[in-house]
Design a protein around this motif. Structure first.
Motif, PDB file in Angstrom:
ATOM      1  N   MET A 231       6.850 -20.519  14.815  1.00 11.04           N
ATOM      2  CA  MET A 231       7.106 -21.759  14.091  1.00 11.04           C
ATOM      3  C   MET A 231       7.938 -21.490  12.843  1.00 11.04           C
ATOM      4  O   MET A 231       8.769 -22.318  12.441  1.00 11.04           O
ATOM      5  CB  MET A 231       5.793 -22.435  13.706  1.00 11.04           C
ATOM      6  CG  MET A 231       5.086 -23.118  14.865  1.00 11.04           C
ATOM      7  SD  MET A 231       6.099 -24.345  15.736  1.00 11.04           S
ATOM      8  CE  MET A 231       6.479 -25.512  14.436  1.00 11.04           C
ATOM      9  N   GLY A 232       7.748 -20.321  12.247  1.00 11.60           N
ATOM     10  CA  GLY A 232       8.564 -19.961  11.086  1.00 11.60           C
ATOM     11  C   GLY A 232      10.035 -19.876  11.455  1.00 11.60           C
ATOM     12  O   GLY A 232      10.906 -20.339  10.691  1.00 11.60           O
ATOM     13  N   LYS A 233      10.338 -19.301  12.623  1.00 11.28           N
ATOM     14  CA  LYS A 233      11.731 -19.228  13.069  1.00 11.28           C
ATOM     15  C   LYS A 233      12.314 -20.622  13.252  1.00 11.28           C
ATOM     16  O   LYS A 233      13.465 -20.885  12.878  1.00 11.28           O
ATOM     17  CB  LYS A 233      11.806 -18.455  14.387  1.00 11.28           C
ATOM     18  CG  LYS A 233      11.432 -16.986  14.296  1.00 11.28           C
ATOM     19  CD  LYS A 233      11.469 -16.350  15.678  1.00 11.28           C
ATOM     20  CE  LYS A 233      10.972 -14.921  15.643  1.00 11.28           C
ATOM     21  NZ  LYS A 233      10.951 -14.306  16.992  1.00 11.28           N
ATOM     22  N   VAL A 234      11.516 -21.511  13.849  1.00 10.31           N
ATOM     23  CA  VAL A 234      11.977 -22.886  14.072  1.00 10.31           C
ATOM     24  C   VAL A 234      12.259 -23.566  12.745  1.00 10.31           C
ATOM     25  O   VAL A 234      13.320 -24.176  12.529  1.00 10.31           O
ATOM     26  CB  VAL A 234      10.916 -23.680  14.865  1.00 10.31           C
ATOM     27  CG1 VAL A 234      11.293 -25.161  14.922  1.00 10.31           C
ATOM     28  CG2 VAL A 234      10.753 -23.108  16.267  1.00 10.31           C
ATOM     29  N   ASN A 235      11.303 -23.476  11.821  1.00 10.28           N
ATOM     30  CA  ASN A 235      11.453 -24.155  10.534  1.00 10.28           C
ATOM     31  C   ASN A 235      12.560 -23.531   9.691  1.00 10.28           C
ATOM     32  O   ASN A 235      13.222 -24.224   8.913  1.00 10.28           O
ATOM     33  CB  ASN A 235      10.132 -24.117   9.770  1.00 10.28           C
ATOM     34  CG  ASN A 235       9.072 -24.997  10.418  1.00 10.28           C
ATOM     35  OD1 ASN A 235       9.370 -26.097  10.868  1.00 10.28           O
ATOM     36  ND2 ASN A 235       7.841 -24.514  10.481  1.00 10.28           N
ATOM     37  N   ALA A 236      12.790 -22.225   9.855  1.00  4.29           N
ATOM     38  CA  ALA A 236      13.856 -21.564   9.095  1.00  4.29           C
ATOM     39  C   ALA A 236      15.214 -22.147   9.452  1.00  4.29           C
ATOM     40  O   ALA A 236      16.075 -22.322   8.586  1.00  4.29           O
ATOM     41  CB  ALA A 236      13.829 -20.057   9.350  1.00  4.29           C
ATOM     42  N   ARG A 237      15.419 -22.450  10.733  1.00  3.24           N
ATOM     43  CA  ARG A 237      16.705 -23.033  11.144  1.00  3.24           C
ATOM     44  C   ARG A 237      16.935 -24.385  10.464  1.00  3.24           C
ATOM     45  O   ARG A 237      18.042 -24.698  10.026  1.00  3.24           O
ATOM     46  CB  ARG A 237      16.746 -23.180  12.675  1.00  3.24           C
ATOM     47  CG  ARG A 237      16.833 -21.852  13.414  1.00  3.24           C
ATOM     48  CD  ARG A 237      17.197 -22.065  14.866  1.00  3.24           C
ATOM     49  NE  ARG A 237      16.116 -22.659  15.622  1.00  3.24           N
ATOM     50  CZ  ARG A 237      15.187 -21.948  16.275  1.00  3.24           C
ATOM     51  NH1 ARG A 237      15.218 -20.624  16.227  1.00  3.24           N
ATOM     52  NH2 ARG A 237      14.235 -22.557  16.954  1.00  3.24           N
ATOM     53  N   THR A 238      15.861 -25.164  10.360  1.00  6.17           N
ATOM     54  CA  THR A 238      15.978 -26.469   9.692  1.00  6.17           C
ATOM     55  C   THR A 238      16.251 -26.298   8.203  1.00  6.17           C
ATOM     56  O   THR A 238      17.130 -26.961   7.634  1.00  6.17           O
ATOM     57  CB  THR A 238      14.685 -27.276   9.901  1.00  6.17           C
ATOM     58  OG1 THR A 238      14.470 -27.473  11.294  1.00  6.17           O
ATOM     59  CG2 THR A 238      14.785 -28.630   9.214  1.00  6.17           C
ATOM     60  N   TYR A 239      15.512 -25.401   7.566  1.00  7.06           N
ATOM     61  CA  TYR A 239      15.669 -25.204   6.121  1.00  7.06           C
ATOM     62  C   TYR A 239      17.032 -24.630   5.769  1.00  7.06           C
ATOM     63  O   TYR A 239      17.600 -24.965   4.716  1.00  7.06           O
ATOM     64  CB  TYR A 239      14.551 -24.306   5.580  1.00  7.06           C
ATOM     65  CG  TYR A 239      13.313 -25.082   5.206  1.00  7.06           C
ATOM     66  CD1 TYR A 239      13.346 -26.037   4.183  1.00  7.06           C
ATOM     67  CD2 TYR A 239      12.104 -24.856   5.857  1.00  7.06           C
ATOM     68  CE1 TYR A 239      12.207 -26.749   3.845  1.00  7.06           C
ATOM     69  CE2 TYR A 239      10.963 -25.555   5.524  1.00  7.06           C
ATOM     70  CZ  TYR A 239      11.017 -26.510   4.512  1.00  7.06           C
ATOM     71  OH  TYR A 239       9.893 -27.223   4.175  1.00  7.06           O
ATOM     72  N   LYS A 240      17.558 -23.765   6.614  1.00  2.19           N
ATOM     73  CA  LYS A 240      18.878 -23.201   6.320  1.00  2.19           C
ATOM     74  C   LYS A 240      19.916 -24.303   6.203  1.00  2.19           C
ATOM     75  O   LYS A 240      20.748 -24.297   5.283  1.00  2.19           O
ATOM     76  CB  LYS A 240      19.278 -22.200   7.421  1.00  2.19           C
ATOM     77  CG  LYS A 240      18.565 -20.867   7.326  1.00  2.19           C
ATOM     78  CD  LYS A 240      19.014 -19.916   8.444  1.00  2.19           C
ATOM     79  CE  LYS A 240      18.297 -18.580   8.336  1.00  2.19           C
ATOM     80  NZ  LYS A 240      18.725 -17.626   9.394  1.00  2.19           N
ATOM     81  N   LYS A 241      19.865 -25.255   7.107  1.00  2.00           N
ATOM     82  CA  LYS A 241      20.819 -26.369   7.048  1.00  2.00           C
ATOM     83  C   LYS A 241      20.581 -27.229   5.813  1.00  2.00           C
ATOM     84  O   LYS A 241      21.530 -27.600   5.094  1.00  2.00           O
ATOM     85  CB  LYS A 241      20.705 -27.223   8.308  1.00  2.00           C
ATOM     86  CG  LYS A 241      21.710 -28.373   8.368  1.00  2.00           C
ATOM     87  CD  LYS A 241      21.575 -29.155   9.640  1.00  2.00           C
ATOM     88  CE  LYS A 241      22.657 -30.230   9.748  1.00  2.00           C
ATOM     89  NZ  LYS A 241      22.703 -31.137   8.596  1.00  2.00           N
ATOM     90  N   ARG A 242      19.331 -27.545   5.537  1.00  2.00           N
ATOM     91  CA  ARG A 242      19.020 -28.409   4.396  1.00  2.00           C
ATOM     92  C   ARG A 242      19.383 -27.736   3.068  1.00  2.00           C
ATOM     93  O   ARG A 242      19.873 -28.388   2.141  1.00  2.00           O
ATOM     94  CB  ARG A 242      17.537 -28.784   4.415  1.00  2.00           C
ATOM     95  CG  ARG A 242      17.148 -29.668   5.594  1.00  2.00           C
ATOM     96  CD  ARG A 242      15.672 -29.920   5.650  1.00  2.00           C
ATOM     97  NE  ARG A 242      15.200 -30.643   4.470  1.00  2.00           N
ATOM     98  CZ  ARG A 242      13.909 -30.913   4.240  1.00  2.00           C
ATOM     99  NH1 ARG A 242      12.991 -30.517   5.114  1.00  2.00           N
ATOM    100  NH2 ARG A 242      13.552 -31.577   3.162  1.00  2.00           N
ATOM    101  N   LEU A 243      19.143 -26.450   2.968  1.00  2.00           N
ATOM    102  CA  LEU A 243      19.482 -25.730   1.743  1.00  2.00           C
ATOM    103  C   LEU A 243      20.986 -25.675   1.544  1.00  2.00           C
ATOM    104  O   LEU A 243      21.484 -25.867   0.421  1.00  2.00           O
ATOM    105  CB  LEU A 243      18.889 -24.321   1.791  1.00  2.00           C
ATOM    106  CG  LEU A 243      17.356 -24.244   1.643  1.00  2.00           C
ATOM    107  CD1 LEU A 243      16.850 -22.863   2.039  1.00  2.00           C
ATOM    108  CD2 LEU A 243      16.933 -24.569   0.207  1.00  2.00           C
TER     109      LEU A 243
END
Length: 293
Positions: A231-243
């Protein structure tokens, strides 16, 4: 997807011998007892003898014991293994390089099946899945069908096709593709870790198998670590874009339960900050990633 011509010829030669023996014992078609008689039968006639064989599978043992056609030990072993046949209706779901994938109706085990004289695509067509009725047999460390294949003219709508393919993907993740018989689901299933990774592979799987995910974790609490890392890998992809959208293009970040719980300019700095905030028993659950990587 098919046997070599030599192996196919050997299979049919042995099959005609066994069917000839079956006809003699059960007297289904009088005066047509030789293997050559079986070879010359119509498909309907041969199917009558073949169906009787699988309904009286004990005849395989008596054939091997009597060896009426003086077969070699190797040939008798091939025939003896036919006791492990699987008869029923199957969904043919995929063509792969070395075999076609069959899943028995109502079951969840994918079998890699080799054709005999012609590739399945020639007889069945390109549009999958299709529903077939046949008998699967072991043959020299592979799985074949017994030479008689009945297909059903059933059109599967998009929803049904999707369900069949989803069942195939789940079965493949659970067991792999079975390429020899007999098969024991208990002894050869995929690990819980591999199954959890399949359930979490993409958003569609996570939505569809959410209950299965938590059933696995409840059965094996140690899987919580794998769950949180995936789940961390999944959420990291989302956060990278948002950041990046926020104008941030550098740094390290730590995620737990879908939240950023710590950050820093280096991995060590971020890890140290995380350890000050997160309870120690959850440290391993935290997923740390670098923006820009």
């Amino acid at each position: 997807m098919k046997l070599s011509p030599q192996d196919a010829a050997q299979y049919f030669e042995l099959s005609y011998c066994v069917l000839s023996y079956t006809n003699q014992k059960l007297n289904l078609l009088p005066d047509r007892y030789a293997p050559d008689d079986i070879k010359e039968m119509t498909t309907e006639e041969r199917a009558k003898v073949r169906n009787a064989l699988w309904e009286n599978a004990r005849l395989i043992d008596s054939f091997v014991d009597e060896n009426p056609f003086t077969l070699s030990a190797e040939e008798l072993e091939i025939v003896s293994n036919w006791k492990h046949f699987i008869k029923g209706r199957f969904f043919l779901v995929k063509y792969l390089k070395n075999y076609a994938v069959f899943i028995q109706e109502g079951e969840d085990i994918p079998y890699g099946v080799c054709a005999l004289l012609q590739d399945f695509e020639v007889n069945v067509g390109k549009h999958l899945p299709v529903l077939l009725e046949t008998v699967l047999l072991p043959f020299k460390e592979r799985i074949i069908y017994d030479g008689i294949l009945a297909s059903y003219s059933i059109y599967f709508g998009a929803g049904m096709r999707s369900n069949i393919i989803d069942s195939y993907n789940q079965a493949k993740a659970k067991y792999g593709i079975v390429t020899s018989l007999p098969f024991s689901a208990e002894s050869k299933g995929q690990s819980d870790e591999e199954l959890l990774k399949f359930y979490m592979k993409n958003q569609k799987n996570r939505d569809q198998y959410w209950n299965e995910i938590w059933d696995l974790i409840e059965k094996k609490p140690a899987l919580q670590l794998l769950f949180h890392q995936e789940m961390g890998k999944v959420n990291a992809r989302t956060y990278k874009k948002r950041l990046r959208d926020a104008g941030i293009d550098n740094g390290w970040f730590a995620i737990l339960h879908g939240l950023i719980v710590a950050s820093g300019m280096t991995e060590a700095e971020t890890k140290k900050a995380m350890e000050r905030i997160v309870p120690f028993y959850k440290h391993k659950w935290v997923y740390i990633f670098q923006l820009g990587k």
